[in-house]
Design a protein around this motif. Structure first.
Motif, PDB file in Angstrom:
ATOM      1  N   ASP A  95      38.312  50.493  40.708  1.00 55.44           N
ATOM      2  CA  ASP A  95      38.548  49.385  39.787  1.00 55.44           C
ATOM      3  C   ASP A  95      37.419  48.374  39.881  1.00 55.44           C
ATOM      4  OD1 ASP A  95      41.100  49.947  38.578  1.00 55.44           O
ATOM      5  OD2 ASP A  95      41.941  49.715  40.582  1.00 55.44           O
ATOM      6  N   ARG A 151      43.224  45.449  29.954  1.00 54.25           N
ATOM      7  CA  ARG A 151      43.627  46.859  29.910  1.00 54.25           C
ATOM      8  C   ARG A 151      44.922  47.033  29.117  1.00 54.25           C
ATOM      9  NH1 ARG A 151      42.765  48.903  36.170  1.00 54.25           N
ATOM     10  NH2 ARG A 151      40.518  49.323  36.055  1.00 54.25           N
ATOM     11  N   LYS A 168      47.063  46.301  38.522  1.00 51.82           N
ATOM     12  CA  LYS A 168      45.824  47.079  38.498  1.00 51.82           C
ATOM     13  C   LYS A 168      46.063  48.571  38.730  1.00 51.82           C
ATOM     14  CE  LYS A 168      41.550  44.660  39.636  1.00 51.82           C
ATOM     15  NZ  LYS A 168      40.532  44.468  40.679  1.00 51.82           N
ATOM     16  N   ARG A 169      47.069  48.901  39.550  1.00 48.39           N
ATOM     17  CA  ARG A 169      47.243  50.280  39.979  1.00 48.39           C
ATOM     18  C   ARG A 169      48.383  51.001  39.282  1.00 48.39           C
ATOM     19  NH1 ARG A 169      44.329  52.007  43.819  1.00 48.39           N
ATOM     20  NH2 ARG A 169      45.748  53.769  44.144  1.00 48.39           N
TER      21      ARG A 169
END
Length: 739
Positions: free
Chosen positions: A367, A617, A670-671
């Motif tokens: 990332d 995102r 994020k994950r």
């Protein structure tokens, strides 16, 4: 005892102490354990450790599999978004080339504003040509000048930075300034012509000049005091919705008043307050290393010489081994930071598995580093100076000037005598209202006021009919342009009255000049809620319930339009008008509706700045699945930390509003992208995952895993133009942060 405690105990001594402590504990608790019980407890402890080891191995396998799956999914998603962007970029490049060729082939007599030679020739010839200085011709010709300005502004916003060098951009801005000066110069000249012809244009009833002429963008109104009638107290330009009082001092003077209203704002971009103010970060200066003492320096040199000799004797293989040994610590730190577990290289040699049994650690998707939050400078100016980041100019610019009336022609028999004034230009009259009289001085001033009121300079009372195509959500503020400091100022005004029902705004001014109306730029932020719901493939609606207004924006293919509110006359010219997202943003802002945060809006609105990587995102992924999935605001989004986004989502294949039970609560970071077990109406927040659905690394792959076949087919058939349009609107409104 203190000295003994400092000694390092041997292994046998440690075992002995441990045994003594165990026996002491047994005696304190009761009867001592038998050998069989001790053996059983030892066996249970051994079994427990073995189970923990097996669980740890299984957990590592799951984590390893998760890293592998995440790497594959995120790589696929990144490649897809990159490919989409490249395809759209190629189409945009082709569109710009076609537009450039069409501009080159245009044969309507208008100059190309991007061609420096053509536009300079056009401006110079027009400045020298005085045959079309009458007001009718000036208003007509100004439409072309405004179109050229709009064309240059569009080129500046539409052309990527890499395709338009900085020097070229600066030249475009200079050309815009020259065209603006040309328009103002021609309007001043036309106004002078009207004033010079005041006696011919005078009103038969009042014997004064009362002249109005306007088009869609410019309105010019002039009043000339030819009669010197002190009974005239005020005057109103009914066609333009502007009225003003005339003090006695002016009714007896040879004066004229000009009201010029333009629907465009050519002043604000020249103010420093118009642009965001980033706070500069202080660069940390690394301290210079201290020079080592001479003795240490000599030892260091000897050590380096010995190392060089060893390396020279052992040859290249050892040099490669040295590089490898230097790289290992960095790799260990990276793996520890990413996975929070020991890297396989850290396992001791005696515990290491045979080479064929070693587990391969999957590489994770890397990332990007989360950027540091941007800080903004405070607006450190006088209280009366307007911060144009906090306020927007709405309704255009209006100029109210007090002028000396030029000498009028006199007719003597067959002769018309006109006094010539050189150079021919507008002659501004000084007028600054008298300061208000203090209460203690009122009695002393009464006799002077009774003696002669002709020299009084009271404030001028103004009444403005608010523009019909601008929605004022609160009482507007009025400001005047300071041409010296290049700022809008709010001082010099008083006695404000806002009639929302009749759409009028009254105030008093102490001096004439260029003025504007202001509205809070963030009055509709933060939003109360939002929803993005599909109609069908390549069609959706974005609903935003802002602080004051409620908007519905229809999206179809690559265009969008405002569909609600349809009952507000101020927005009638925008409803059902299909435009691109940037055009919609510009049109709504001009109409007084701003639901589009700027980069520094968090300085003026209390919001939680979410992780920008997670937010961007999600906007991209929501655009990819917007033909089949609906998304909505969640009250829990503000309850979690900035690293996570909470929103509602549901599959929506029917073109109708969803029920409360149709929605699920999702968490994204994020994950992971995961559906939560909780609902929107639970009393407390819980990040426990739903039992029947596993998590995925992103929204797109979650949809592929959990959606129906029809929904997957819709997602597959979605056009790039629709995806891009949804993404642009989501990024313009910033609903995940400002709701």
């Amino acid at each position: 005892m203190a000295e003994a405690g400092k000694k390092k105990l041997s292994k046998a001594e440690k075992e002995k102490l441990k045994k003594e402590e165990q026996e002491k504990k047994e005696l304190e608790e009761g009867e001592p354990l038998t050998e069989e019980e001790r053996a059983r407890l030892a066996e249970e402890e051994k079994k427990k450790k073995k189970e923990e080891q097996l669980l740890a191995v299984e957990r590592k396998k799951l984590e390893n599999e998760e890293r592998k799956e995440r790497r594959l999914d995120m790589t696929e998603l990144t490649d897809m978004l990159t490919s989409n962007q490249q395809t759209l970029q190629a189409r945009e490049d082709a569109r710009r080339k076609e537009a450039k060729w069409a501009r080159y082939m245009r044969c309507d007599g208008s100059p190309d504003p991007a061609n420096q030679g053509e536009i300079n020739t056009y401006i110079n010839l027009k400045m020298e040509n005085h045959e079309r200085d009458d007001i009718e011709s000036v208003l007509k010709d100004s439409q072309l000048d405004l179109a050229l300005i709009e064309e240059l502004e569009y080129l500046l916003s539409d052309t990527p930075l890499e395709d338009l060098p900085l020097e070229e951009r600066q030249r475009y801005r200079e050309t815009i300034g020259e065209l603006q000066h040309l328009i103002q110069s021609k309007l001043d000249t036309a106004s002078l012509h009207v004033l010079c012809d005041a006696s011919r244009l005078q009103d038969a009833e009042t014997s004064n000049l009362q002249y109005t002429l306007k088009n869609d963008t410019i309105s010019l109104c002039t009043w000339g005091n030819l009669s010197k009638n002190p009974r005239i107290k005020s005057f109103e330009f009914t066609e333009c919705g502007f009225a003003f009082d005339i003090p006695r001092l002016l009714t007896l003077s040879n004066c004229a008043m000009r009201y010029l209203h333009t629907r465009f704002d050519h002043y604000s971009p020249y103010s420093k307050a118009y642009y965001s103010r980033r706070k500069k970060k202080e660069e940390e200066v690394a301290p210079e290393p201290e020079a080592p003492p001479e003795e240490e320096k000599e030892k260091t040199e000897e050590t380096e010489e010995n190392k060089e000799g060893e390396e020279g004797a052992e040859g290249e293989p050892d040099a490669l081994n040295t590089e490898a040994s230097l790289e290992k610590p960095a790799q260990k730190d990276l793996m520890s930071a990413l996975y929070g577990a020991a890297h396989p290289d850290e396992v001791k040699e005696e515990d290491a598995k045979p080479e064929e049994e070693e587990e391969v650690v999957e590489e994770d998707f890397e990332d990007p580093k989360t950027p540091e939050p941007q800080e903004w400078e405070d607006f450190d100016e006088e209280d009366d100076i307007v911060d144009l980041r906090a306020y927007h100019v709405v309704g255009g610019i209006f100029t109210f000037d007090l002028l000396n009336l030029p000498p009028q022609p006199k007719v003597c028999k067959n002769w018309t005598i006109t006094q010539m004034v050189e150079p021919p230009k507008l002659d501004y009259m000084d007028y600054v209202a008298d300061p208000p009289v203090a209460s203690g001085q009122e009695k002393g001033k009464e006799k002077e006021q009774e003696k002669d009121k002709r020299d009084e300079k009271p404030p001028i009372h103004i009444t403005i009919n608010l523009p019909a195509d601008v929605m004022f959500l609160e009482e507007p503020q009025v400001a005047r342009w300071d041409a010296v400091k290049q700022y809008w100022r709010t001082d010099g005004f008083s006695n404000f009255t806002f009639d929302e029902e009749n759409r009028t705004f009254k105030f008093s001014l102490s001096q004439f000049g260029t003025m504007c109306l202001l509205q809070d730029a963030h009055i509709n932020m933060p939003f109360q809620s939002w929803e993005l719901r599909p109609h069908k493939t390549n069609a959706a609606v974005l609903t935003i319930i802002a602080a004051i207004v409620e908007l519905e924006i229809e999206i179809k293919d690559g265009l969008c339009c405002l569909s609600q509110p349809s009952d507000r006359s101020e927005l009638a010219h925008l409803v059902n008008q299909w435009v691109t997202p940037p055009q919609l943003v510009e049109n709504l802002r001009a109409a007084g509706i701003n639901v589009f945060p700027q980069e520094d809006s968090s300085k003026y609105v209390t919001v939680q700045n979410k992780n920008p990587i997670v937010v961007e995102r999600l906007y991209d992924q929501m655009g990819l699945v917007a033909s089949a999935m609906a998304f909505s605001w969640s009250k829990w989004n503000g309850e979690v930390d900035s690293a996570s986004i909470i929103m509602q989502g549901a599959e929506a294949l029917q073109d109708e509003p969803l029920l409360e039970e149709d929605w699920s609560v999702f968490q994204a970071n994020k994950r992971r992208f995961v559906r939560l077990k909780m609902t929107e109406f639970d009393e407390t927040f819980s990040d426990e995952m739903a039992d029947d659905i596993q998590f995925k690394s992103n929204l797109l792959h979650y949809t592929r895993m959990s959606a129906s076949d029809e929904a997957k087919e819709r997602v597959q058939e979605t056009s790039l133009e629709f995806v891009d349009c949804v993404q642009q609107l989501l990024k313009a409104t910033q609903v995940l942060t400002y709701a």
